[in-house]
Design an enzyme around this catalytic site. Structure first.
Site, PDB file in Angstrom:
ATOM      1  N   LYS A   1      67.546  18.610  23.466  1.00  0.00           N
ATOM      2  CA  LYS A   1      66.587  18.518  24.561  1.00  0.00           C
ATOM      3  C   LYS A   1      65.701  17.307  24.370  1.00  0.00           C
ATOM      4  O   LYS A   1      65.393  16.911  23.255  1.00  0.00           O
ATOM      5  CB  LYS A   1      65.701  19.773  24.616  1.00  0.00           C
TER       6      LYS A   1
ATOM      7  N   CYS B   1      65.396  18.002  19.230  1.00  0.00           N
ATOM      8  CA  CYS B   1      64.595  17.196  20.139  1.00  0.00           C
ATOM      9  C   CYS B   1      64.821  15.714  19.853  1.00  0.00           C
ATOM     10  O   CYS B   1      64.616  15.243  18.745  1.00  0.00           O
ATOM     11  CB  CYS B   1      63.126  17.543  19.963  1.00  0.00           C
ATOM     12  N   CYS B   2      65.245  14.998  20.878  1.00  0.00           N
ATOM     13  CA  CYS B   2      65.431  13.550  20.769  1.00  0.00           C
ATOM     14  C   CYS B   2      64.837  12.899  22.014  1.00  0.00           C
ATOM     15  O   CYS B   2      64.247  13.576  22.853  1.00  0.00           O
ATOM     16  CB  CYS B   2      66.899  13.215  20.587  1.00  0.00           C
ATOM     17  N   SER B   3      64.989  11.606  22.148  1.00  0.00           N
ATOM     18  CA  SER B   3      64.313  10.916  23.249  1.00  0.00           C
ATOM     19  C   SER B   3      64.877  11.271  24.615  1.00  0.00           C
ATOM     20  O   SER B   3      64.132  11.521  25.547  1.00  0.00           O
ATOM     21  CB  SER B   3      64.304   9.404  23.032  1.00  0.00           C
TER      22      SER B   3
ATOM     23  N   ALA C   1      68.013  13.326  24.860  1.00  0.00           N
ATOM     24  CA  ALA C   1      68.985  14.410  24.676  1.00  0.00           C
ATOM     25  C   ALA C   1      70.403  13.957  24.993  1.00  0.00           C
ATOM     26  O   ALA C   1      71.217  14.729  25.472  1.00  0.00           O
ATOM     27  CB  ALA C   1      68.605  15.632  25.509  1.00  0.00           C
TER      28      ALA C   1
END
Length: 100
Positions: free
Chosen positions: A37, A7-9, A11
């Protein structure tokens, strides 16, 4: 097969990290899938996921994500490992947590 959601800001910036993690998994003989995502996509992307990794830039959302995906473990990636794209450390941290 180990299934991981990263999970990142947005993706978009994690492909290098995913590649480094995949290299380490292959080196250890472990089959793995990793999907990057955005935070807003996490809740619908948890089917068959073993662990969710949280990039440092979305650390603020950890408690919210934990509530959405419980009982799936949610693990923060250290800013140092993320900045250095240290897929080996991140992958080994996942294994340590899953085998506790």
């Amino acid at each position: 097969m180990l299934n991981i959601t990263l999970c990142c800001s947005a993706a978009m910036s994690t492909s290098l990290l995913v590649n480094k993690m995949m290299e380490e998994a292959q080196r250890q003989g472990i089959q793995m899938n990793v999907w990057a995502k955005a935070v807003r996509e996490i809740e619908e992307e948890t089917k068959d996921v073993d662990v969710i990794l949280i990039a440092p830039q979305v650390k603020y959302a950890k408690k919210q994500i934990e509530k959405m995906v419980s009982p799936i473990p949610v693990i923060e990636i250290s800013i140092k490992d993320y900045g250095l794209m240290n897929g080996k450390n991140i992958f080994n941290n996942i294994l340590n947590i899953l085998h506790q």
